[in-house]
Design an enzyme around this catalytic site. Sequence first.
Site, PDB file in Angstrom:
ATOM      1  N   ASP A 105      24.554 -61.219  16.631  1.00  0.00           N
ATOM      2  CA  ASP A 105      24.540 -60.538  18.140  1.00  0.00           C
ATOM      3  C   ASP A 105      24.973 -59.273  18.242  1.00  0.00           C
ATOM      4  O   ASP A 105      26.245 -59.179  17.857  1.00  0.00           O
ATOM      5  CB  ASP A 105      25.169 -61.302  19.281  1.00  0.00           C
ATOM      6  CG  ASP A 105      25.084 -60.979  20.609  1.00  0.00           C
ATOM      7  OD1 ASP A 105      24.645 -59.971  20.646  1.00  0.00           O
ATOM      8  OD2 ASP A 105      25.285 -62.077  21.372  1.00  0.00           O
ATOM      9  N   SER A 153      14.048 -43.018  21.930  1.00  0.00           N
ATOM     10  CA  SER A 153      13.015 -43.207  22.772  1.00  0.00           C
ATOM     11  C   SER A 153      12.615 -41.760  23.202  1.00  0.00           C
ATOM     12  O   SER A 153      13.627 -40.903  23.505  1.00  0.00           O
ATOM     13  CB  SER A 153      13.112 -44.215  23.933  1.00  0.00           C
ATOM     14  OG  SER A 153      12.359 -44.139  25.132  1.00  0.00           O
ATOM     15  N   TYR A 196      18.390 -47.390  31.452  1.00  0.00           N
ATOM     16  CA  TYR A 196      17.931 -47.320  30.172  1.00  0.00           C
ATOM     17  C   TYR A 196      17.716 -46.001  29.607  1.00  0.00           C
ATOM     18  O   TYR A 196      18.245 -45.499  28.464  1.00  0.00           O
ATOM     19  CB  TYR A 196      16.462 -47.991  30.074  1.00  0.00           C
ATOM     20  CG  TYR A 196      15.883 -48.015  28.989  1.00  0.00           C
ATOM     21  CD1 TYR A 196      16.185 -48.845  27.872  1.00  0.00           C
ATOM     22  CD2 TYR A 196      14.712 -46.885  28.643  1.00  0.00           C
ATOM     23  CE1 TYR A 196      15.391 -48.726  26.733  1.00  0.00           C
ATOM     24  CE2 TYR A 196      14.060 -46.846  27.426  1.00  0.00           C
ATOM     25  CZ  TYR A 196      14.605 -47.816  26.439  1.00  0.00           C
ATOM     26  OH  TYR A 196      13.603 -47.690  25.204  1.00  0.00           O
ATOM     27  N   LYS A 212      19.640 -44.170  26.169  1.00  0.00           N
ATOM     28  CA  LYS A 212      18.705 -43.530  25.326  1.00  0.00           C
ATOM     29  C   LYS A 212      19.277 -41.719  25.082  1.00  0.00           C
ATOM     30  O   LYS A 212      19.102 -41.399  23.957  1.00  0.00           O
ATOM     31  CB  LYS A 212      17.339 -43.582  25.425  1.00  0.00           C
ATOM     32  CG  LYS A 212      16.812 -45.093  25.098  1.00  0.00           C
ATOM     33  CD  LYS A 212      17.153 -45.410  23.810  1.00  0.00           C
ATOM     34  CE  LYS A 212      16.649 -46.916  23.387  1.00  0.00           C
ATOM     35  NZ  LYS A 212      16.710 -47.369  22.033  1.00  0.00           N
TER      36      LYS A 212
END
Length: 253
Positions: free
Chosen positions: A64, A144, A159, A163
């Site tokens: 994890d 990304s 998000y 990034k």
Amino acid sequence: MDRWQGKIAVVTGASAGIGAAICKKFVEEGINVVGFARRKEKVEELSKSINGKDGAILHALKVDITVEDDVVAAFKYTAEKFGPISILVNNAGIIQNTTLYDGDTNCWRKVFDTNVLGLCIATREAINIMRRHNVDGHIIHINSVSGHRVPPIPCTNVYSASKFAVTSLAQTLSNELKALGSRIKVTSISPGYVETEIVKVNGFLQNETITKLEKSAPRMYPVDIANAAAYVIRTPPHVQVSELILQPLGEPV
């Protein structure tokens, strides 16, 4: 690729999508891969389907990435069991279906714990091993296009911020390694939209705007990003691809 054959690569988030495709590509190129994933059985299943070059294989470890003790133990086990790590691909990443205006703090925390802190911890452990064994290795962050511009779509909340952090972390790490005189390379690979399980597994199927965009958007596939990862590690020792942005044809710039 010759200098990597028989060496060890670690890929996080290896159970599906981009991570699984990178595992497959590297093993087919003769690199032994240790895939970190919570769904270890998926990595084991993938391993059985790959025809590795020169006996290269994919190993699976249950990890994890948000649990530091898990990550530290996994790198220690990998180095002791399989040998020094030469390549790390920080692929594990998530997005959560929430907002900034009335968002769920736990969802925000999961994104940063995975996309930022997990990446940092994995990077630290891999570089410590590389430096102890004098390995001129390669760190790849799967970033990304959202790490360079904020997409004009709802429910991306933290998000894109996570990034943007990856973009900064890649550049900062490169500067730190340069100051040490290290020849470890750092590459940030920033894809546009890639068709993976991310919409399904992160609870977006009930979001009509997201599902409509997902159905109509130009797209790439995990194998395209795997090919990009293979390209950057093929570069000669004196060449570093610092940033590689890939977008499907027709996606807005």
